[in-house]
Design an enzyme around this catalytic site. Structure first.
Site, mmCIF file in Angstrom:
data_model
loop_
_atom_site.group_PDB
_atom_site.id
_atom_site.type_symbol
_atom_site.label_atom_id
_atom_site.label_comp_id
_atom_site.label_asym_id
_atom_site.label_seq_id
_atom_site.Cartn_x
_atom_site.Cartn_y
_atom_site.Cartn_z
ATOM 1 N N SER A 147 0.841 -1.191 0.000
ATOM 2 C CA SER A 147 0.000 0.000 0.000
ATOM 3 C C SER A 147 0.875 1.239 0.000
ATOM 4 O O SER A 147 2.017 1.212 0.486
ATOM 5 C CB SER A 147 -0.913 0.010 1.237
ATOM 6 O OG SER A 147 -1.587 1.250 1.354
ATOM 7 N N TYR A 160 -2.263 -0.394 10.294
ATOM 8 C CA TYR A 160 -2.327 -0.783 8.881
ATOM 9 C C TYR A 160 -1.042 -0.392 8.163
ATOM 10 O O TYR A 160 -0.457 -1.191 7.419
ATOM 11 C CB TYR A 160 -3.529 -0.117 8.224
ATOM 12 C CG TYR A 160 -3.685 -0.448 6.744
ATOM 13 C CD1 TYR A 160 -4.231 -1.659 6.341
ATOM 14 C CD2 TYR A 160 -3.270 0.457 5.772
ATOM 15 C CE1 TYR A 160 -4.361 -1.965 5.006
ATOM 16 C CE2 TYR A 160 -3.401 0.158 4.427
ATOM 17 C CZ TYR A 160 -3.953 -1.055 4.043
ATOM 18 O OH TYR A 160 -4.072 -1.356 2.705
#
Length: 275
Positions: A147, A160
């Site tokens: 990501s 995350y």
């Protein structure tokens, strides 16, 4: 070494019951893969996905797997080897997101689960299949979904982001290790996207010049990068720009650019996630 055709190959995709995982499976079928192996924790949706893909030329294999469990990964991998052999293409797609301040995270349901699914699972799954990929000598590919959050810090994404930072460091190191050891038939692609319209990031707002991306467009681009053996794919172009700026600007200056100008630091303020 571009992978021109998937004819005769075996493709394994995690998180394959819905969203982009299912889209990767559709692309595998369209590319005439011999076997498409679907892993997901949701048995009902997995059965539906397998039914949708059946009868189009590829043999579909589905396995209900909790990738947060090493024992479950080991058992499922053994079944895959017995049923279809070693995958030629591994798409490590499964992931979860928790969007809240760090101190609001539950120790097990949020922190432990995020690290297990987003980081450790990719390593454990790849470790199960990579030795045979290496020894088999066939053109092979591994795609690890990271990501843009693994490149830039962002409020309400601490856990995350940390899970994706781990993926980027491991995945690109693995790429270099394979090159250094002479196993150039196995190529690794690390994928670093900004927000995608999958429902996973429902409520998140794209920073300036970074609209939420369409899943179909993204999966096609990832598929092309996988076949070409692209080392790292960042999407959209602003991810590269922001990474470069973060590297050259002092922290205080970058905080102003990211927070006030581009709105990165406010992108998760209205996050709700998939319901």
């Amino acid at each position: 070494m571009t992978l021109e055709s998937l004819t005769g190959t075996t493709v394994l995709i995690t998180g394959a019951a819905m969203g982009m995982g299912k889209m990767y499976a559709q692309l595998a079928v369209q590319d005439h893969a011999a076997h498409v192996v679907l892993w997901d924790i949701n048995g009902g949706l997995l059965e539906q996905a397998a039914a949708e893909l059946a009868g189009r030329g590829s043999e579909i294999h589905r396995y209900v797997v909790d990738v947060s469990s090493l024992e479950a990964i080991e058992a499922a991998a053994e079944n895959v080897r017995a049923d279809v052999g070693t995958p030629d293409i591994l798409i490590n797609n499964a992931g979860i997101v928790r969007g809240k301040y760090f101190w609001e995270h539950d120790q097990r349901a949020d922190i432990a689960a995020t690290m297990a699914i987003n980081s450790l699972a990719l390593m454990h799954i790849t470790r199960e299949f990579l030795p045979a990929m290496i020894s088999g000598g066939r053109t092979s590919r591994i795609v690890n979904v990271a990501s843009a959050a693994g490149l830039l810090a962002n409020p309400r994404m601490s856990v995350y982001s940390s899970s994706k930072w781990a993926v980027i460091g491991w995945s690109d190191s693995l790429r270099l290790e394979l090159q250094q050891a002479g196993h150039r038939h196995v190529k690794v692609t690390t994928f670093c996207p900004s927000y995608i319209k999958t429902g996973m990031f429902e409520g998140a707002r794209g920073p300036l010049l970074t609209p939420l991306m369409e899943p179909a467009d993204v999966t096609r681009r990832v598929w092309r990068a996988m076949k070409e053996g692209t080392p790292m794919l960042m999407m959209p172009w602003t991810v590269k720009l922001s990474t470069a700026l973060r590297g050259i600007l002092p922290v205080a200056a970058w905080d102003v650019v990211a927070g006030r100008m581009f709105g990165v630091y406010k992108s998760m303020e209205h996050f709700t996630g998939r319901k």
